[in-house]
Design an enzyme around this catalytic site. Structure first.
Site, PDB file in Angstrom:
ATOM      1  NE  ARG A 150      -3.536  -2.280   2.794  1.00 16.72           N
ATOM      2  CZ  ARG A 150      -3.254  -3.428   3.412  1.00 16.72           C
ATOM      3  NH1 ARG A 150      -2.061  -3.610   3.964  1.00 16.72           N
ATOM      4  NH2 ARG A 150      -4.160  -4.386   3.491  1.00 16.72           N
ATOM      5  CE  LYS A 174      -6.214  -1.030   5.080  1.00 14.47           C
ATOM      6  NZ  LYS A 174      -7.535  -1.287   4.454  1.00 14.47           N
ATOM      7  CG  HIS A 243      -5.901   0.384  -3.762  1.00 13.92           C
ATOM      8  ND1 HIS A 243      -5.271  -0.064  -2.615  1.00 13.92           N
ATOM      9  CD2 HIS A 243      -7.012  -0.381  -3.891  1.00 13.92           C
ATOM     10  CE1 HIS A 243      -5.985  -1.041  -2.075  1.00 13.92           C
ATOM     11  NE2 HIS A 243      -7.039  -1.249  -2.834  1.00 13.92           N
ATOM     12  NE  ARG A 246      -3.270  -3.543  -1.434  1.00 13.37           N
ATOM     13  CZ  ARG A 246      -2.683  -4.338  -0.540  1.00 13.37           C
ATOM     14  NH1 ARG A 246      -1.364  -4.467  -0.566  1.00 13.37           N
ATOM     15  NH2 ARG A 246      -3.391  -5.003   0.346  1.00 13.37           N
ATOM     16  CG  HIS A 269      -5.999  -8.838   1.060  1.00 16.19           C
ATOM     17  ND1 HIS A 269      -6.127  -9.269  -0.244  1.00 16.19           N
ATOM     18  CD2 HIS A 269      -5.906  -7.486   0.996  1.00 16.19           C
ATOM     19  CE1 HIS A 269      -6.099  -8.235  -1.056  1.00 16.19           C
ATOM     20  NE2 HIS A 269      -5.969  -7.140  -0.334  1.00 16.19           N
ATOM     21  CE1 TYR A 278      -6.606  -6.911  -6.600  1.00 18.74           C
ATOM     22  CE2 TYR A 278      -6.516  -8.301  -4.652  1.00 18.74           C
ATOM     23  CZ  TYR A 278      -6.459  -7.052  -5.227  1.00 18.74           C
ATOM     24  OH  TYR A 278      -6.263  -5.949  -4.456  1.00 18.74           O
TER      25      TYR A 278
END
Length: 297
Positions: A150, A174, A243, A246, A269, A278
């Site tokens: 990110r 995150k 993004h 990514r 994730h 994806y």
């Protein structure tokens, strides 16, 4: 209310380890909710489920996207759960509040050759330039695409987060979760050029250990990184932000045969369902190629 929101922001930062962006968004949502309730003569302690639903309906009427309304639901649920534990409100009125299901939109991605051209566009002279900004911009695009990290993770990298021997990055994602992400040979070359000829030209006493620097020597700002990516990709006919790079990295990994769970780990994730998006992108590409190339498509 200012004091309550300040305490809630501290709770999000210190206990929930939420990003500064999330803290700003949640507190802004709550100020909007409190203003909505106040206009109807309802204090914080008087907010109930009906008022919360009316507030969300008003956001929808004003054209708020489903994703925005879903975030506002999360803001309200997180706040009132905390406020009830702290004794600020007697009961949690948001416990039965539900978020709308967000539309899952297939992300725009670059073709592999477009991604390569975007790197070249970021630094037109490639590795031969002595312009520190050009060397940095090349590295921004190269690392984002090569590693799939990110933009916030990119800007947060320090010098010792780079392991040259194993060719991996130590990334804080995150929720303050740390993971290890590999990068490719071209990114390694861009990193070497930046650290030898680019970073020393910009570094100041304020630079600290930041890997990527702004023009004045401070840690690179996310907005500048976004500008660099938008400028580099616009020349390829598909303007996307960090993004989007990514998304492109994940799609190309899966199209190259990477296991879905490996891609999940690389991207950081928490849910495999997020990574599975994806696979739909890859299927859409396969269908487009089939329609174009097969004589009986």
């Amino acid at each position: 209310m200012a004091e309550v929101l300040s305490e809630f922001a501290d709770h999000l930062r210190l206990e929930k380890a939420r990003s500064a962006h999330t803290v700003r968004a949640y507190t802004a949502d709550l100020r909007g909710l409190i203003s909505f309730a106040g206009a109807r003569g309802v204090p914080l302690t008087g907010i109930d489920l009906a008022l919360l639903r009316a507030w969300l309906a008003e956001q929808t009427r004003r054209g708020a996207a489903r994703t925005t309304v879903a975030r506002q639901v999360s803001s309200a649920k997180t706040f009132f759960a905390w406020a009830a534990r702290e004794g600020i409100v007697d009961d949690d009125p948001a416990i039965r509040l539900q978020a709308p299901k967000a539309h899952r939109v297939l992300p725009a991605v670059l073709a592999p050759e477009q991604a390569a051209d975007a790197v070249a566009t970021a630094a037109p002279d490639g590795a031969d330039t002595d312009d520190p900004i050009a060397l940095r911009d090349r590295l921004i695009v190269e690392l984002l695409y090569s590693s799939g990290i990110r933009v916030g993770e990119l800007c947060g990298l320090d010098l010792d987060d780079v392991d040259d021997d194993r060719r991996v990055l130590r990334v804080i994602g995150k929720g303050d979760k740390q993971r290890t992400v590999p990068y490719g040979t071209p990114a390694a070359a861009a990193l070497d050029d930046w650290r030898r000829r680019g970073r020393p030209a910009l570094a100041t006493a304020a630079s600290g250990e930041a890997l990527l620097l702004g023009a004045r020597g401070g840690r690179l700002d996310q907005r500048m990184a976004r500008t660099v990516v938008h400028r580099a990709t616009a020349a390829q006919g598909t303007e996307i932000g960090p993004h989007g790079l990514r998304h492109s990295a994940a799609t190309h990994l899966l199209e190259g045969g990477a296991d879905l769970r490996v891609v999940q780990e690389l991207l950081g994730h928490s849910s495999l369902a997020t990574t599975q998006l994806y696979t739909h992108v890859s299927v859409e590409r396969l269908r487009a190629v089939h329609d174009q190339a097969h004589p009986r498509a």
